[in-house]
Design a protein around this motif. Structure first.
Motif, PDB file in Angstrom:
ATOM      1  N   GLY A 149     -65.316  17.930  -5.876  1.00  0.00           N
ATOM      2  CA  GLY A 149     -64.490  18.647  -6.774  1.00  0.00           C
ATOM      3  C   GLY A 149     -64.579  19.966  -6.481  1.00  0.00           C
ATOM      4  N   THR A 150     -63.859  20.254  -5.216  1.00  0.00           N
ATOM      5  CA  THR A 150     -64.084  21.786  -4.765  1.00  0.00           C
ATOM      6  C   THR A 150     -63.363  22.707  -5.577  1.00  0.00           C
ATOM      7  N   GLY A 151     -62.238  22.276  -6.413  1.00  0.00           N
ATOM      8  CA  GLY A 151     -61.663  23.144  -7.664  1.00  0.00           C
ATOM      9  C   GLY A 151     -61.180  24.465  -7.096  1.00  0.00           C
ATOM     10  N   ASN A 152     -61.714  25.547  -7.579  1.00  0.00           N
ATOM     11  CA  ASN A 152     -61.537  26.682  -7.224  1.00  0.00           C
ATOM     12  C   ASN A 152     -62.166  27.391  -6.371  1.00  0.00           C
ATOM     13  N   LEU A 153     -63.096  26.641  -5.607  1.00  0.00           N
ATOM     14  CA  LEU A 153     -63.950  26.832  -4.564  1.00  0.00           C
ATOM     15  C   LEU A 153     -65.348  27.718  -5.009  1.00  0.00           C
ATOM     16  N   ALA A 154     -65.457  27.792  -6.274  1.00  0.00           N
ATOM     17  CA  ALA A 154     -66.586  28.835  -7.099  1.00  0.00           C
ATOM     18  C   ALA A 154     -67.992  28.283  -6.222  1.00  0.00           C
ATOM     19  N   LEU A 155     -68.010  27.106  -5.994  1.00  0.00           N
ATOM     20  CA  LEU A 155     -69.378  26.922  -5.020  1.00  0.00           C
ATOM     21  C   LEU A 155     -69.358  26.635  -3.661  1.00  0.00           C
TER      22      LEU A 155
ATOM     23  N   GLU B 102     -61.450  16.682  -3.009  1.00  0.00           N
ATOM     24  CA  GLU B 102     -60.846  17.152  -4.166  1.00  0.00           C
ATOM     25  C   GLU B 102     -59.535  16.098  -4.260  1.00  0.00           C
ATOM     26  N   VAL B 103     -59.391  15.722  -5.521  1.00  0.00           N
ATOM     27  CA  VAL B 103     -58.420  14.751  -5.716  1.00  0.00           C
ATOM     28  C   VAL B 103     -56.908  15.499  -6.219  1.00  0.00           C
ATOM     29  N   ASP B 104     -56.846  16.984  -6.417  1.00  0.00           N
ATOM     30  CA  ASP B 104     -56.042  17.696  -6.916  1.00  0.00           C
ATOM     31  C   ASP B 104     -55.070  18.139  -5.365  1.00  0.00           C
ATOM     32  N   THR B 105     -54.134  17.720  -5.043  1.00  0.00           N
ATOM     33  CA  THR B 105     -53.416  18.121  -3.850  1.00  0.00           C
ATOM     34  C   THR B 105     -52.734  19.452  -4.063  1.00  0.00           C
ATOM     35  N   ASP B 106     -52.584  19.618  -5.255  1.00  0.00           N
ATOM     36  CA  ASP B 106     -51.853  21.094  -5.400  1.00  0.00           C
ATOM     37  C   ASP B 106     -52.757  22.285  -4.972  1.00  0.00           C
ATOM     38  N   MET B 107     -53.830  22.045  -4.942  1.00  0.00           N
ATOM     39  CA  MET B 107     -55.072  22.924  -4.358  1.00  0.00           C
ATOM     40  C   MET B 107     -54.937  23.391  -3.047  1.00  0.00           C
ATOM     41  N   ARG B 108     -53.784  22.472  -2.199  1.00  0.00           N
ATOM     42  CA  ARG B 108     -54.009  22.832  -0.771  1.00  0.00           C
ATOM     43  C   ARG B 108     -53.664  24.012  -0.210  1.00  0.00           C
ATOM     44  N   ASP B 109     -52.807  24.885  -1.011  1.00  0.00           N
ATOM     45  CA  ASP B 109     -52.408  26.163  -0.452  1.00  0.00           C
ATOM     46  C   ASP B 109     -53.537  27.282  -0.446  1.00  0.00           C
ATOM     47  N   VAL B 110     -54.368  26.989  -1.855  1.00  0.00           N
ATOM     48  CA  VAL B 110     -55.469  27.769  -2.001  1.00  0.00           C
ATOM     49  C   VAL B 110     -56.577  27.623  -1.140  1.00  0.00           C
ATOM     50  N   TYR B 111     -56.530  26.606  -0.648  1.00  0.00           N
ATOM     51  CA  TYR B 111     -57.721  26.372   0.314  1.00  0.00           C
ATOM     52  C   TYR B 111     -57.412  26.646   1.884  1.00  0.00           C
ATOM     53  N   LEU B 112     -55.875  26.711   2.051  1.00  0.00           N
ATOM     54  CA  LEU B 112     -55.533  27.080   3.288  1.00  0.00           C
ATOM     55  C   LEU B 112     -55.611  28.528   3.350  1.00  0.00           C
TER      56      LEU B 112
ATOM     57  N   ASN C  63     -57.831  30.285   1.886  1.00  0.00           N
ATOM     58  CA  ASN C  63     -59.322  30.342   2.178  1.00  0.00           C
ATOM     59  C   ASN C  63     -60.085  30.059   3.470  1.00  0.00           C
ATOM     60  N   ASN C  64     -59.174  29.548   4.253  1.00  0.00           N
ATOM     61  CA  ASN C  64     -59.408  29.041   5.543  1.00  0.00           C
ATOM     62  C   ASN C  64     -60.523  27.648   5.212  1.00  0.00           C
ATOM     63  N   ILE C  65     -60.256  26.871   4.604  1.00  0.00           N
ATOM     64  CA  ILE C  65     -61.187  25.995   4.115  1.00  0.00           C
ATOM     65  C   ILE C  65     -60.486  24.721   4.155  1.00  0.00           C
TER      66      ILE C  65
END
Length: 257
Positions: free
Chosen positions: A35-41, A57-67, A69-71
């Protein structure tokens, strides 16, 4: 945008994230986060340069956020309950650090206990739970919250309370506070590798009717010879919550399931 169906409650206080990771062994270690979520940890974990880091992470809508943040390359978009952790870390043991999705946290902890029973591959776990669930995990005998989770977890880990976290540190704000627990593996598991299912069944039978005394349950589960040989009648007039976890480990060993 958070999604209620995923049990998402994003941690929004960076000081709490730092406290969760305080004294954690991360550098040159294999780390799994659920559950990487908003990357708080996640951001803080990666900064410590783990040997290998994988986030689930189950929520694929977070993909752009992770992109952004280079994660993204470190994230697997999958249901954590279906992940094979050992295949992710083929070189050996790993540690788990996570603000667990509240809706599947009990299922995950049972899954990891099963893995530890079979393979003893978890170095440590630092996990955030809803307060009530955390209390059930660390509960001792003769208390109302002592039960299946307490016994299953204690078979494989020494568990310590690391941090209490107010519900005000999350968005959306949950109804209850949270607690961070630290799981430290025993040098030797308290049950044999082939006995996990037995312990699960045994504790389910006993605690499904936790206020009833043990006599009928023992007679149902054990043969007359087993009851006589191991003097199980001494537990007849007690309730499940009155039996130490060591008793359940011994009962588990007696059963030929």
């Amino acid at each position: 945008m958070y999604k209620k169906r995923y049990g998402q409650n994003f941690l929004i206080n960076n000081n709490i994230s730092k406290k969760i990771l305080f004294e954690e062994k991360i550098t040159n270690q294999d780390i799994l986060e659920i559950g990487t979520g908003n990357l708080a940890l996640t951001k803080l974990i990666v900064t410590e340069k783990p040997k290998k880091f994988i986030g689930i992470e189950v929520d694929t809508d977070m993909r752009d956020v992770y992109l952004q943040n280079n994660i993204l390359d470190n994230i697997i978009f999958e249901d954590a309950l279906s992940v094979n952790e050992r295949k992710l870390f083929k070189n050996g043991n790993f540690s788990i650090i996570s603000n667990l999705p509240f809706n599947i946290s009990s299922e995950l902890i049972i899954k990891w206990c099963r893995i530890q029973c079979l393979y003893k591959c978890i170095n440590s776990m630092t996990l955030m739970f809803q307060k009530e669930l955390a209390e059930r995990i660390i509960a001792k005998k003769n208390t109302k919250k002592y039960g299946r989770l307490s016994i299953l977890c204690s078979a494989f880990f020494l568990i310590e309370e690391k941090l209490k976290v107010s519900k005000n540190n999350f968005f959306p704000k949950p109804k209850v506070d949270a607690t961070v627990l630290k799981f430290i593996p025993h040098k030797e598991n308290k049950i044999k590798p082939n006995k996990f299912i037995t312990l699960e069944k045994l504790t389910r039978i006993f605690f499904n009717e936790r206020r009833k005394k043990n006599k009928k349950k023992i007679i149902k589960v054990f043969s007359d010879d087993q009851i006589s040989e191991h003097n199980l009648k001494r537990f007849y007039d007690l309730r499940p919550e009155n039996l130490d976890n060591k008793v359940f480990f011994e009962l588990c060993d007696i059963l030929k399931l």
